[in-house]
Design a protein around this motif. Structure first.
Motif, PDB file in Angstrom:
ATOM      1  N   THR A 257     -33.025 -30.976 -36.560  1.00  8.68           N
ATOM      2  CA  THR A 257     -31.881 -30.059 -36.535  1.00  8.68           C
ATOM      3  C   THR A 257     -30.611 -30.776 -36.962  1.00  8.68           C
ATOM      4  O   THR A 257     -29.845 -30.274 -37.793  1.00  8.68           O
ATOM      5  CB  THR A 257     -31.712 -29.453 -35.125  1.00  8.68           C
ATOM      6  OG1 THR A 257     -32.844 -28.624 -34.851  1.00  8.68           O
ATOM      7  CG2 THR A 257     -30.437 -28.641 -35.009  1.00  8.68           C
TER       8      THR A 257
ATOM      9  N   LEU B  35     -40.451 -24.828 -33.455  1.00  9.78           N
ATOM     10  CA  LEU B  35     -39.166 -24.204 -33.770  1.00  9.78           C
ATOM     11  C   LEU B  35     -38.056 -25.248 -33.733  1.00  9.78           C
ATOM     12  O   LEU B  35     -37.926 -26.051 -34.624  1.00  9.78           O
ATOM     13  CB  LEU B  35     -38.919 -23.030 -32.832  1.00  9.78           C
ATOM     14  CG  LEU B  35     -39.980 -21.920 -32.922  1.00  9.78           C
ATOM     15  CD1 LEU B  35     -39.701 -20.819 -31.930  1.00  9.78           C
ATOM     16  CD2 LEU B  35     -40.075 -21.374 -34.328  1.00  9.78           C
ATOM     17  N   ASP B  36     -37.250 -25.239 -32.683  1.00  8.14           N
ATOM     18  CA  ASP B  36     -36.180 -26.229 -32.571  1.00  8.14           C
ATOM     19  C   ASP B  36     -36.801 -27.623 -32.563  1.00  8.14           C
ATOM     20  O   ASP B  36     -37.839 -27.819 -31.943  1.00  8.14           O
ATOM     21  CB  ASP B  36     -35.422 -26.076 -31.249  1.00  8.14           C
ATOM     22  CG  ASP B  36     -35.072 -24.649 -30.922  1.00  8.14           C
ATOM     23  OD1 ASP B  36     -35.906 -23.996 -30.297  1.00  8.14           O
ATOM     24  OD2 ASP B  36     -33.991 -24.219 -31.304  1.00  8.14           O
ATOM     25  N   TRP B  37     -36.183 -28.552 -33.168  1.00  7.04           N
ATOM     26  CA  TRP B  37     -36.600 -29.951 -33.070  1.00  7.04           C
ATOM     27  C   TRP B  37     -35.325 -30.751 -33.232  1.00  7.04           C
ATOM     28  O   TRP B  37     -34.734 -30.771 -34.308  1.00  7.04           O
ATOM     29  CB  TRP B  37     -37.651 -30.296 -34.127  1.00  7.04           C
ATOM     30  CG  TRP B  37     -38.362 -31.586 -33.835  1.00  7.04           C
ATOM     31  CD1 TRP B  37     -38.200 -32.773 -34.478  1.00  7.04           C
ATOM     32  CD2 TRP B  37     -39.323 -31.820 -32.806  1.00  7.04           C
ATOM     33  NE1 TRP B  37     -38.999 -33.733 -33.920  1.00  7.04           N
ATOM     34  CE2 TRP B  37     -39.703 -33.177 -32.885  1.00  7.04           C
ATOM     35  CE3 TRP B  37     -39.889 -31.028 -31.815  1.00  7.04           C
ATOM     36  CZ2 TRP B  37     -40.636 -33.745 -32.024  1.00  7.04           C
ATOM     37  CZ3 TRP B  37     -40.809 -31.604 -30.958  1.00  7.04           C
ATOM     38  CH2 TRP B  37     -41.172 -32.944 -31.073  1.00  7.04           C
TER      39      TRP B  37
ATOM     40  N   TYR C 237     -32.991 -20.651 -41.933  1.00  4.98           N
ATOM     41  CA  TYR C 237     -33.504 -21.466 -40.833  1.00  4.98           C
ATOM     42  C   TYR C 237     -32.575 -21.495 -39.620  1.00  4.98           C
ATOM     43  O   TYR C 237     -32.910 -22.080 -38.601  1.00  4.98           O
ATOM     44  CB  TYR C 237     -33.783 -22.894 -41.316  1.00  4.98           C
ATOM     45  CG  TYR C 237     -34.919 -22.915 -42.309  1.00  4.98           C
ATOM     46  CD1 TYR C 237     -36.230 -23.015 -41.866  1.00  4.98           C
ATOM     47  CD2 TYR C 237     -34.684 -22.778 -43.678  1.00  4.98           C
ATOM     48  CE1 TYR C 237     -37.287 -23.002 -42.762  1.00  4.98           C
ATOM     49  CE2 TYR C 237     -35.735 -22.766 -44.581  1.00  4.98           C
ATOM     50  CZ  TYR C 237     -37.029 -22.871 -44.119  1.00  4.98           C
ATOM     51  OH  TYR C 237     -38.067 -22.836 -45.009  1.00  4.98           O
TER      52      TYR C 237
ATOM     53  N   ARG D 119     -29.683 -18.269 -30.631  1.00  6.53           N
ATOM     54  CA  ARG D 119     -30.244 -18.778 -29.380  1.00  6.53           C
ATOM     55  C   ARG D 119     -29.301 -18.278 -28.289  1.00  6.53           C
ATOM     56  O   ARG D 119     -28.308 -18.912 -27.985  1.00  6.53           O
ATOM     57  CB  ARG D 119     -30.305 -20.305 -29.422  1.00  6.53           C
ATOM     58  CG  ARG D 119     -30.670 -20.972 -28.157  1.00  6.53           C
ATOM     59  CD  ARG D 119     -32.094 -20.938 -27.767  1.00  6.53           C
ATOM     60  NE  ARG D 119     -32.959 -21.596 -28.720  1.00  6.53           N
ATOM     61  CZ  ARG D 119     -34.251 -21.295 -28.814  1.00  6.53           C
ATOM     62  NH1 ARG D 119     -34.781 -20.389 -28.035  1.00  6.53           N
ATOM     63  NH2 ARG D 119     -35.005 -21.898 -29.692  1.00  6.53           N
TER      64      ARG D 119
ATOM     65  N   ILE E  98     -34.518 -23.652 -36.797  1.00  6.41           N
ATOM     66  CA  ILE E  98     -35.974 -23.796 -36.678  1.00  6.41           C
ATOM     67  C   ILE E  98     -36.396 -24.888 -37.655  1.00  6.41           C
ATOM     68  O   ILE E  98     -37.030 -24.660 -38.665  1.00  6.41           O
ATOM     69  CB  ILE E  98     -36.728 -22.464 -36.872  1.00  6.41           C
ATOM     70  CG1 ILE E  98     -36.312 -21.756 -38.154  1.00  6.41           C
ATOM     71  CG2 ILE E  98     -36.561 -21.567 -35.670  1.00  6.41           C
ATOM     72  CD1 ILE E  98     -37.158 -20.540 -38.487  1.00  6.41           C
TER      73      ILE E  98
ATOM     74  N   TYR F  96     -40.256 -25.769 -38.530  1.00  2.00           N
ATOM     75  CA  TYR F  96     -41.103 -24.675 -38.966  1.00  2.00           C
ATOM     76  C   TYR F  96     -42.087 -25.130 -40.035  1.00  2.00           C
ATOM     77  O   TYR F  96     -41.706 -25.896 -40.895  1.00  2.00           O
ATOM     78  CB  TYR F  96     -40.212 -23.550 -39.511  1.00  2.00           C
ATOM     79  CG  TYR F  96     -40.974 -22.302 -39.872  1.00  2.00           C
ATOM     80  CD1 TYR F  96     -41.350 -21.414 -38.885  1.00  2.00           C
ATOM     81  CD2 TYR F  96     -41.321 -22.040 -41.187  1.00  2.00           C
ATOM     82  CE1 TYR F  96     -42.052 -20.273 -39.200  1.00  2.00           C
ATOM     83  CE2 TYR F  96     -42.036 -20.904 -41.509  1.00  2.00           C
ATOM     84  CZ  TYR F  96     -42.399 -20.025 -40.512  1.00  2.00           C
ATOM     85  OH  TYR F  96     -43.104 -18.906 -40.835  1.00  2.00           O
TER      86      TYR F  96
ATOM     87  N   THR G 247     -29.302 -22.149 -33.226  1.00  2.00           N
ATOM     88  CA  THR G 247     -30.091 -23.353 -33.400  1.00  2.00           C
ATOM     89  C   THR G 247     -30.756 -23.277 -34.772  1.00  2.00           C
ATOM     90  O   THR G 247     -30.527 -22.342 -35.526  1.00  2.00           O
ATOM     91  CB  THR G 247     -31.110 -23.551 -32.252  1.00  2.00           C
ATOM     92  OG1 THR G 247     -31.672 -24.856 -32.365  1.00  2.00           O
ATOM     93  CG2 THR G 247     -32.181 -22.514 -32.261  1.00  2.00           C
TER      94      THR G 247
END
Length: 174
Positions: A40, A34-36, A16, A20, A27, A30, A25
């Motif tokens: 994260t 993607l990024d959150w 994951y 970037r 994901i 998912y 980063t």
């Protein structure tokens, strides 16, 4: 066996973590996104515990580059960011910086840069962020708009989260 389990979990985390540009980063959302930001940093606490400090710092730097007025993005799209409607992503960010610093596993220069971002977040929480997050001057608690927590759906679809949710106060105090 415990060693095989730990290695299996580490390999699963690697799936994951993505590049970037020159940083990294996660994901974390998912397959929906993607990024959150919030997810994260929650994920990153496992990375830190697993000794993945270099990757963790890279991810923190990627998000720190987008800090504005005490907010971090939930979503990064290349060189732009969106959806800053989160009260806890910033607090999880600070928590991760603190945990890495306590381990002494990063250079002072890297930690000091990340601490500048953390300081900006705290200062802006006291001033009030453009999207409505503010430390209540009487109670010292963080006030949040209704859909800025992990339960980030709009009321009445879910429990209203406006005000002083307990988990936000725990992060703030920590």
């Amino acid at each position: 066996d415990t060693l095989n389990l730990a290695e299996g979990l580490r390999q699963a985390m690697d799936l994951y973590i993505v590049r970037r540009n020159e940083l990294k980063t996660v994901i974390a959302g998912y397959p929906w996104f993607l990024d959150w930001g919030r997810d994260t940093f929650i994920f990153m606490r496992g990375m830190i515990a697993a000794g993945m400090i270099e990757d963790s710092i890279s991810i923190l730097k990627a998000f720190a580059a987008f800090e504005e007025n005490g907010t971090l993005p939930n979503i990064i799209y290349g060189k732009t960011a969106g959806n800053r409607d989160t009260v806890d992503a910033q607090l999880w960010f600070i928590r991760c910086v603190k945990e890495i610093d306590e381990l002494g596993a990063a250079s002072k220069r890297e930690i000091n840069e990340l601490k500048k971002t953390s300081q900006s977040i705290v200062e802006n929480y006291f001033k009030g962020t453009p999207n409505g997050i503010k430390v209540d001057s009487r109670s010292g608690l963080v006030w949040t708009p209704s859909h800025f927590t992990w339960m980030d759906t709009n009321y009445p679809a879910c429990t209203p989260r406006m005000g002083y949710p307990v988990e936000i106060q725990a992060l703030w105090v920590s």
